[in-house]
Design an enzyme around this catalytic site. Structure first.
Site, short mmCIF file in Angstrom:
data_model
loop_
_atom_site.label_atom_id
_atom_site.label_comp_id
_atom_site.label_asym_id
_atom_site.label_seq_id
_atom_site.Cartn_x
_atom_site.Cartn_y
_atom_site.Cartn_z
N SER A 1 -9.55 -1.22 7.20
CA SER A 1 -9.00 -0.96 5.87
C SER A 1 -8.20 -2.10 5.24
O SER A 1 -7.86 -2.02 4.06
CB SER A 1 -8.12 0.30 5.91
OG SER A 1 -8.94 1.44 5.86
N SER B 1 -9.61 1.21 3.00
CA SER B 1 -8.79 2.05 2.14
C SER B 1 -7.69 1.29 1.40
O SER B 1 -7.13 1.83 0.46
CB SER B 1 -8.18 3.17 2.96
OG SER B 1 -7.25 2.63 3.89
N LYS C 1 0.86 -1.19 0.00
CA LYS C 1 0.00 0.00 0.00
C LYS C 1 0.90 1.23 0.00
O LYS C 1 1.94 1.24 0.66
CB LYS C 1 -0.87 -0.04 1.25
CG LYS C 1 -1.92 1.04 1.36
CD LYS C 1 -2.75 0.84 2.62
CE LYS C 1 -3.89 1.82 2.73
NZ LYS C 1 -4.71 1.55 3.94
#
Lengths: 529, 97
Positions: free
Chosen positions: A178, A154, A79
Site C-alpha cells: 500500500s 491504499s 495518510k
C-alpha cells in the site's frame, strides 16, 4: 522552480539558509492544494490553521537563532490512518467520521520534533483495504498523470499528493504493497521498511503482523531523510525492535559496481503488462551497465504468496476491527433497543463493502473447524516464503522486480471483481509476509505513458543497500524528475473531464531506451497544453 | 469449499454484521471464489513446517511497573457517541425480567 516543486532536502536547505520562510513554504503548498486538489482529491482534511500556526512558531524559532532541524519547515501529508491530536482521523471510513484523536502517533511526534509541518490527512481505501483508493468511504482520489485513472492504493492520497506537488513528502502505510504500489502508479518513491523499524503506535491497525509505516517522496534522498526521522525503538509499540539509530543519508552513494542483484524469475512470468516488462527490463540493463552483477534466482513459493496474504490479512483485520462497536468513539446507529442490535447496526452502516467482505472472510477462516485448514496453513506457507528469501539473500545483496504488474488502471475496471483487484499486489505482498524492506523507485513509462515502478527488496534491516541501489539508479536516470501537468481546476471545467495533459511522452514498448529512458518534458512548462 | 447462505448468516452473526438477502447471495458467491483461490495452499505439504505468526521474532516485552500519567477522563470521553458522567452510555445489555 516554484516552492511547491522542491524536494524536502532542497526546501529544508533554503529554509536553513533563510532564503525561504517556513510560513512562506506552507502557504505555497496550501495554495497549490487550493489550485489542484479539486481535480486530484488527495486530501480528506487540510489542517490549514494548525499548519500556519506551527509554521509561524518555526519561523520565530529560526529568528531566535536556533539551528534548523532535519525537516525544518517541510510540509508533510499523512495518510488518514495515523492519529493526529486535534485533527480528525477517519481511515476514510464513515465509522470513524468525526473522530478527533486525543493523542499523536509516534511518527507524528517524531516528524514534528524534526521540524516537519503536518499540512493534512490524505485519502485512502477504507481501513487501508484496497489497491485503488476507490474503496474510500468518502470519494476516490484521481491519478495526477491521468485523472481518469486510479492512483493505486491504499495510500493513494499520499502518493497522489506528492506526485501533484500538493505535499513535499508524505507517509503511507504498507500491509501488502500500500505504499509501494501507489508510489509506482503515481511515479514517486515509496518505501516499506523492515518490520519493527518504525513504531506503529497511533497507526490504526489493519493486519498487525504485516502493517508498516513508510515514506512516499519525490526522490530517494528524501526517502532516506524521512526514514531517518521516523525509524527508532518505541516502548509504546511492543513489536518495535530496539536498534541503534542510523543515518540513512550517509549510505547514499551512486555506485553499484560489483553488487549482486538477484532477478527472481517468478516475478517476470505471465500477467505483466508489456509496457511494464519493457520499462523494468530497461532498468535491469541500466543497473548492469552501471556495473551491477545480475543473477537469476528463484523464489519457488511466490505463487502461493497472494493466497497466504488473503488469509492472514483478513484474519487479523477481523480481529482488529472488532473494536468498532459504537461504544467509545466513532459512529453509533441511532435508536437501537439493545446493545447487540446497536453494534450490529453500527457496523453494518459504518463499514463499506470491501471492509465487510474482509471481516467476513477473516471471521470465516478463524472460525471453529476452519482455523487449522486456513489460518494455520497460511502461517506455515509464510515460513516457506520467508525461507525462499533467506536462500536468495545468501547469494545476492538485493532483489529487483516490477512493483506492480500493470500501470494505473481506469476507475471501475476492477471494482466488481475482488480477486482481480487483489492481483495488483502480487509482487508486493511477499515483502510484508517476510518482513523485509522494499522500495519502489520510478523506472520509466509504460502503457499510455503512465509511470512504472522498479521494486528493490533487501535483507532484514538492510534499508541501506535497498536505498543505495535505488539512489544509484535514480542518479543514472531522470524519471523521478518527470512531473504530471495539472491545470488549475478553478480556472474552468476542462481539466476535470478525465485525462490531464501529460508531461511525459508515452513509451509503449520502451525497447532500447535503457539509461536515458523515454523523452520527457522538463517539469513546469506547458501548463495549458 | 462452497460458502452457503447459511454460512454467511453464521459468520455475519459472529462478526456482528447484517446483510439483506441480495447482499447475502453476493457475499456467498464472492467468498466462495476467494476461498477457492486460497485453497491453492493445499497443494503444499507443510507437515513439518512451523507456523510463522510474525516476521520479527520477539519474546515477551515487559516494561517497568511505574506510575505514569494516563489519558484524562474528559479527553477519553470526548469522542463518545453517548455518555453519562464519567461513563460511556450504551443501550440496555441484559434482558429485563
Amino acid at each position: 522552480m516554484r516552492l511547491y516543486e522542491l524536494t524536502a532536502h532542497e526546501l529544508k536547505e533554503k529554509i536553513e539558509r533563510r532564503e525561504v520562510g517556513v510560513e512562506e513554504a506552507v502557504r505555497a503548498l496550501l495554495d497549490r492544494i487550493a489550485e489542484v486538489d479539486e481535480a486530484v482529491r488527495a486530501y480528506v482534511t487540510v489542517a490549514r490553521e494548525q499548519a500556519l500556526a506551527k509554521a509561524r512558531a518555526a519561523d520565530e524559532r529560526l529568528a531566535r537563532g536556533e539551528p534548523a532541524r532535519p525537516l525544518e519547515g517541510v510540509p508533510v501529508a499523512l495518510k488518514d490512518n495515523m492519529c493526529t491530536r486535534g485533527i480528525e482521523t477517519t481511515c476514510s471510513s464513515r465509522i470513524l467520521k468525526g473522530f478527533v484523536p486525543p493523542y499523536d502517533a509516534t511518527v507524528v511526534e517524531l516528524l514534528e520534533r524534526a521540524g516537519a509541518i503536518i499540512i493534512g490527512k490524505t485519502n485512502m481505501d477504507e481501513f487501508a483495504m484496497g489497491s485503488s483508493t476507490e474503496n474510500s468511504g468518502f470519494f476516490p482520489t484521481r491519478n495526477p498523470w491521468d485523472l481518469g485513472r486510479v492512483p493505486g492504493g491504499s495510500s493513494g492520497g499520499s502518493a497522489a499528493a506528492v506526485a501533484a506537488d500538493e505535499a513535499v513528502a508524505a507517509l503511507g502505510s504498507d500491509t501488502g504493497g500500500s505504499v509501494r504500489q501507489p508510489a509506482a502508479l503515481c511515479g514517486v518513491v515509496g518505501l516499506k521498511p523492515t518490520d519493527g523499524l518504525v513504531s506503529r503506535y497511533g497507526l490504526i491497525a489493519f493486519a498487525s503482523s504485516l502493517d508498516q509505516i513508510g515514506p512516499i517522496t519525490k526522490d530517494v534522498r528524501d526517502c532516506a531523510l524521512m526514514l531517518g526521522v521516523i525509524a527508532g525503538h518505541d516502548p509504546r509499540d511492543s513489536t518495535s525492535v530496539p536498534r541503534k539509530r542510523c543515518d540513512h543519508l550517509k549510505g547514499l552513494v551512486p555506485d553499484v559496481r560489483g553488487m549482486r542483484i538477484g532477478v527472481p524469475k517468478e516475478y517476470f512470468g505471465e500477467g505483466m503488462a508489456p509496457g511494464v516488462r519493457a520499462a523494468v527490463g530497461a532498468a535491469l540493463k541500466t543497473l548492469q551497465d552501471m556495473g551491477a552483477i545480475l543473477a537469476d534466482v528463484s523464489l519457488p513459493h511466490s505463487e502461493y504468496a497472494l493466497a497466504t496474504y488473503y488469509i492472514v490479512a483478513p484474519a487479523e483485520a477481523s480481529s482488529n476491527l472488532a473494536r468498532y462497536d459504537g461504544v467509545r468513539y466513532g459512529y453509533r446507529a441511532p435508536g437501537c433497543p439493545d446493545s447487540v442490535t446497536m453494534m450490529t447496526q453500527t457496523r453494518s452502516e459504518g463499514f463499506g463493502a470491501e471492509v465487510k467482505r474482509r471481516i467476513m472472510l477473516g471471521t470465516y477462516t478463524l472460525s471453529a473447524g476452519y482455523y487449522e485448514a486456513y489460518y494455520l496453513k497460511a502461517l506455515k506457507v509464510r515460513t516457506l516464503i520467508t525461507r525462499d528469501f533467506d536462500r536468495a539473500f545468501e547469494k545476492c545483496d538485493c532483489l529487483v522486480s516490477p512493483t506492480s504488474p500493470t500501470v494505473a488502471f481506469r476507475f471501475g475496471e476492477k471494482m466488481d471483481d475482488p480477486l482481480a483487484m487483489y492481483l495488483s499486489d502480487i509482487y508486493t505482498v511477499t515483502a510484508n509476509l517476510a518482513g523485509i524492506p522494499a522500495v519502489s523507485v520510478p523506472c520509466g513509462f509504460g502503457e499510455d505513458g503512465m509511470p512504472v515502478g522498479l521494486q528493490i527488496l533487501g535483507r532484514h534491516y538492510d534499508e541501506a543497500t535497498v536505498l543505495r541501489v535505488a539512489y544509484a539508479f535514480e542518479q543514472a536516470t531522470d524519471f523521478h524528475k518527470a512531473k504530471p501537468v495539472l491545470r488549475d481546476a478553478r480556472a474552468g471545467g476542462a481539466a476535470m473531464g478525465g485525462t490531464a495533459a501529460r508531461g511525459a511522452a508515452a513509451s509503449g514498448d520502451g525497447s532500447g531506451e535503457a539509461g536515458g529512458g523515454p523523452t520527457r518534458k522538463p517539469a513546469g512548462g506547458e501548463a495549458d497544453a | 469449499m462452497k460458502i452457503t447462505i447459511a454460512d454467511v448468516d453464521h459468520v455475519a452473526m459472529l462478526a456482528r454484521l447484517r446483510f439483506d438477502e441480495d447482499e447475502k447471495a453476493g457475499m456467498a458467491e464472492q467468498l466462495s471464489r476467494i476461498v477457492e483461490y486460497v485453497e491453492k495452499l493445499n497443494e503444499l505439504d507443510t507437515g513439518d513446517v512451523s507456523p510463522m505468526a510474525h516476521a520479527v521474532p520477539l519474546r515477551n516485552v515487559l516494561r517497568d511497573d511505574e506510575v505514569r500519567p494516563s489519558l484524562d477522563p474528559e479527553e477519553a470521553l470526548r469522542n463518545a457517541p453517548d455518555r453519562e458522567g464519567d461513563f460511556f452510555r450504551v443501550p440496555r445489555i441484559l434482558e429485563s425480567e
